[in-house]
Write an enzyme that holds these catalytic residues in place. Structure first.
Site, PDB file in Angstrom:
ATOM      1  CE  LYS A 193      -1.071  21.135  18.020  1.00 20.37           C
ATOM      2  NZ  LYS A 193      -1.822  20.135  18.808  1.00 20.37           N
ATOM      3  CB  THR A 222      -3.197  26.562  27.571  1.00 26.44           C
ATOM      4  OG1 THR A 222      -2.113  26.092  28.393  1.00 26.44           O
ATOM      5  CG2 THR A 222      -3.100  28.073  27.425  1.00 26.44           C
ATOM      6  N   GLY A 239      -5.856  21.250  27.280  1.00 24.64           N
ATOM      7  CA  GLY A 239      -6.770  20.729  26.261  1.00 24.64           C
ATOM      8  C   GLY A 239      -6.832  21.534  24.978  1.00 24.64           C
ATOM      9  CB  THR A 240      -4.912  24.419  23.554  1.00 27.74           C
ATOM     10  OG1 THR A 240      -3.659  23.889  23.953  1.00 27.74           O
ATOM     11  CG2 THR A 240      -5.317  25.544  24.465  1.00 27.74           C
ATOM     12  N   GLY A 241      -4.798  21.490  22.360  1.00 23.62           N
ATOM     13  CA  GLY A 241      -4.519  20.649  21.181  1.00 23.62           C
ATOM     14  C   GLY A 241      -5.700  19.755  20.856  1.00 23.62           C
ATOM     15  CB  CYS A 242      -7.941  17.694  23.015  1.00 19.63           C
ATOM     16  SG  CYS A 242      -6.678  16.766  23.887  1.00 19.63           S
TER      17      CYS A 242
HETATM   18  N1  LIG Z   1      -1.945  31.420  24.942  1.00 21.93           N
HETATM   19  C1  LIG Z   1      -2.508  31.173  23.757  1.00 21.93           C
HETATM   20  N2  LIG Z   1      -3.143  32.153  23.087  1.00 21.93           N
HETATM   21  C2  LIG Z   1      -3.739  31.922  21.893  1.00 21.93           C
HETATM   22  N3  LIG Z   1      -3.739  30.725  21.280  1.00 21.93           N
HETATM   23  C3  LIG Z   1      -3.101  29.705  21.890  1.00 21.93           C
HETATM   24  C4  LIG Z   1      -2.461  29.868  23.150  1.00 21.93           C
HETATM   25  N4  LIG Z   1      -1.912  28.657  23.512  1.00 21.93           N
HETATM   26  C5  LIG Z   1      -2.223  27.805  22.519  1.00 21.93           C
HETATM   27  N5  LIG Z   1      -2.912  28.431  21.538  1.00 21.93           N
HETATM   28  C6  LIG Z   1      -3.441  27.823  20.313  1.00 21.93           C
HETATM   29  O1  LIG Z   1      -4.061  26.602  20.702  1.00 21.93           O
HETATM   30  C7  LIG Z   1      -3.894  25.631  19.683  1.00 21.93           C
HETATM   31  C8  LIG Z   1      -3.172  24.420  20.266  1.00 21.93           C
HETATM   32  O2  LIG Z   1      -1.790  24.689  20.271  1.00 21.93           O
HETATM   33  P1  LIG Z   1      -0.705  24.089  21.233  1.00 21.93           P
HETATM   34  O3  LIG Z   1      -0.916  24.633  22.615  1.00 21.93           O
HETATM   35  O4  LIG Z   1       0.604  24.354  20.582  1.00 21.93           O
HETATM   36  O5  LIG Z   1      -1.067  22.542  21.220  1.00 21.93           O
HETATM   37  P2  LIG Z   1      -0.946  21.393  22.332  1.00 21.93           P
HETATM   38  O6  LIG Z   1      -2.098  21.593  23.290  1.00 21.93           O
HETATM   39  O7  LIG Z   1      -1.046  20.149  21.514  1.00 21.93           O
HETATM   40  O8  LIG Z   1       0.379  21.574  23.007  1.00 21.93           O
HETATM   41  C9  LIG Z   1      -3.134  26.337  18.556  1.00 21.93           C
HETATM   42  O9  LIG Z   1      -4.057  26.900  17.647  1.00 21.93           O
HETATM   43  C10 LIG Z   1      -2.378  27.423  19.303  1.00 21.93           C
HETATM   44  O10 LIG Z   1      -1.994  28.468  18.465  1.00 21.93           O
HETATM   45  C1  LIG Z   2      -6.393  11.916  27.851  1.00 24.71           C
HETATM   46  C2  LIG Z   2      -5.563  13.051  27.362  1.00 24.71           C
HETATM   47  N1  LIG Z   2      -5.388  13.207  26.033  1.00 24.71           N
HETATM   48  C3  LIG Z   2      -4.631  14.237  25.565  1.00 24.71           C
HETATM   49  C4  LIG Z   2      -4.047  15.111  26.450  1.00 24.71           C
HETATM   50  C5  LIG Z   2      -3.202  16.241  25.935  1.00 24.71           C
HETATM   51  O1  LIG Z   2      -4.024  17.294  25.623  1.00 24.71           O
HETATM   52  P1  LIG Z   2      -3.512  18.501  24.701  1.00 24.71           P
HETATM   53  O2  LIG Z   2      -4.685  19.320  24.374  1.00 24.71           O
HETATM   54  O3  LIG Z   2      -2.703  18.019  23.543  1.00 24.71           O
HETATM   55  O4  LIG Z   2      -2.451  19.182  25.565  1.00 24.71           O
HETATM   56  P2  LIG Z   2      -2.431  19.700  26.998  1.00 24.71           P
HETATM   57  O5  LIG Z   2      -3.726  20.292  27.313  1.00 24.71           O
HETATM   58  O6  LIG Z   2      -2.077  18.600  27.927  1.00 24.71           O
HETATM   59  O7  LIG Z   2      -1.370  20.730  26.798  1.00 24.71           O
HETATM   60  C6  LIG Z   2      -4.254  14.937  27.815  1.00 24.71           C
HETATM   61  N2  LIG Z   2      -3.714  15.781  28.711  1.00 24.71           N
HETATM   62  N3  LIG Z   2      -5.019  13.879  28.257  1.00 24.71           N
END
Ligand SMILES: Nc1ncnc2c1ncn2[C@@H]1O[C@H](COP(=O)(O)OP(=O)(O)O)[C@@H](O)[C@H]1O
Ligand SMILES: Cc1ncc(COP(=O)(O)OP(=O)(O)O)c(N)n1
Length: 268
Positions: free
Chosen positions: A173, A204, A206-209
């Site tokens: 990602k 942002t 919780g975007t990964g979840c």
């Molecule tokens: N500012 C943003 N604008 C558009 N898409 C985003 C943005 N931040 C994250 N994403 C998208 O959200 C999803 C989660 O990505 P990421 O943030 O790298 O994961 P994580 O939450 O695990 O760190 C991916 O599809 C990424 O491209």
């Molecule tokens: C309970 C719990 N699980 C996972 C995360 C991490 O969430 P994720 O969407 O990968 O990333 P952030 O939102 O923390 O960037 C969490 N915070 N809590």
């Protein structure tokens, strides 16, 4: 109705973890179930406490779900210890679970660690080989591959290495990239980009979840992996654009943007 199970930690502030997963799965039209690995005391500014469940209690939850309502897909999120990781792998093998999406959660946006250092090796050895797709962000892909990522070529190289080591598809990602939010899927020896304009927001959490649960929901509905990733990418882009602004830190997304039910549609 198709069903999905989230095996993950609870986020008391509702933006990430199990709470994000259940909202996402519901909005994507599947019946959502959960097996908790840990409780976190957490909000938009950070994590203040973590309490893990016991391996036996995690097993009881997974068994209770599989023995009654078999999930069509499983999403795995925060799992902090080797013992819990082994329990999940053992139960998923026993039930021959399909459509497994592994989000290798290592830290929250706030920087708090969500996996013990020693458990990372267990995650690689036990969970990645079971995954239909693993969804690391850039720092996680660096740890899983052992390679430093400087640009999009680096994302491709890390995804190939992880895929070859653990025999699973990899979605690297691009949320942590300095450029657009482009995600790279490496599957069956082919790389495909899922492009996304970077949305100017600090909310942002919780975007990964959310992305991994949306992929699992679409796999549960019978879409193939590439279509599931595209639909999940569209979902996250819309949820981020919906511009919720809650809390004092990195706030959560708005899952109630799709009241027409567009994302809940079944595969034809
Ligand atoms: N500012 C943003 N604008 C558009 N898409 C985003 C943005 N931040 C994250 N994403 C998208 O959200 C999803 C989660 O990505 P990421 O943030 O790298 O994961 P994580 O939450 O695990 O760190 C991916 O599809 C990424 O491209
Ligand atoms: C309970 C719990 N699980 C996972 C995360 C991490 O969430 P994720 O969407 O990968 O990333 P952030 O939102 O923390 O960037 C969490 N915070 N809590």
């Amino acid at each position: 109705m198709r069903t999905a199970l989230s095996i993950a930690g609870s986020d008391s502030s509702g933006g990430a973890g199990i709470q994000a997963d259940l909202k996402t799965m519901t909005m994507n039209g599947v019946f959502a179930m959960s097996a908790l690995t840990a409780l976190t005391a957490q909000n938009t500014t950070g994590v203040t406490a973590v309490m893990e469940v016991t391996p036996q209690f995690l097993q009881n939850q997974i068994d209770a779900v599989f023995e009654d309502i078999r999930p069509d897909a499983v999403k795995i999120g925060m799992v902090a210890s080797s013992e819990l990781i082994r329990t999940i792998a053992q139960r998923l093998r026993a039930y021959e679970a399909a459509n497994i999406v592994v989000d290798p959660v290592m830290a929250a946006t706030s920087g708090a660690r969500l996996i013990k250092e020693e458990a990372i090796e267990t995650l690689k050895e036990e969970l990645l080989p079971l995954a239909t797709v693993v969804t690391p962000n850039i720092p996680e892909a660096e740890i899983l591959s052992g390679e430093t990522i400087h640009n999009e070529d680096g994302m491709v190289a890390a995804a190939i290495k992880i895929s070859e080591m653990y025999h699973c598809a990899v979605l690297c990602k691009g949320g942590h990239s300095v450029n657009d939010a482009n995600d790279l899927l490496y599957v069956d020896g082919k790389a495909r980009w899922f492009t996304g304009r970077r949305i100017a927001t600090s909310n942002t959490h919780g975007t990964g979840c959310t992305l991994s649960s949306a992929i699992a929901s679409n796999l549960a509905k019978g879409f193939d992996l590439e279509t599931s990733v595209q639909r999940a990418k569209d979902y996250i882009s819309r949820a981020l654009s919906a511009n919720l602004d809650l809390g004092k830190g990195s706030g959560p997304m708005n899952h109630a943007f799709d009241l027409s039910g567009e994302f809940a549609k079944e595969a034809e």
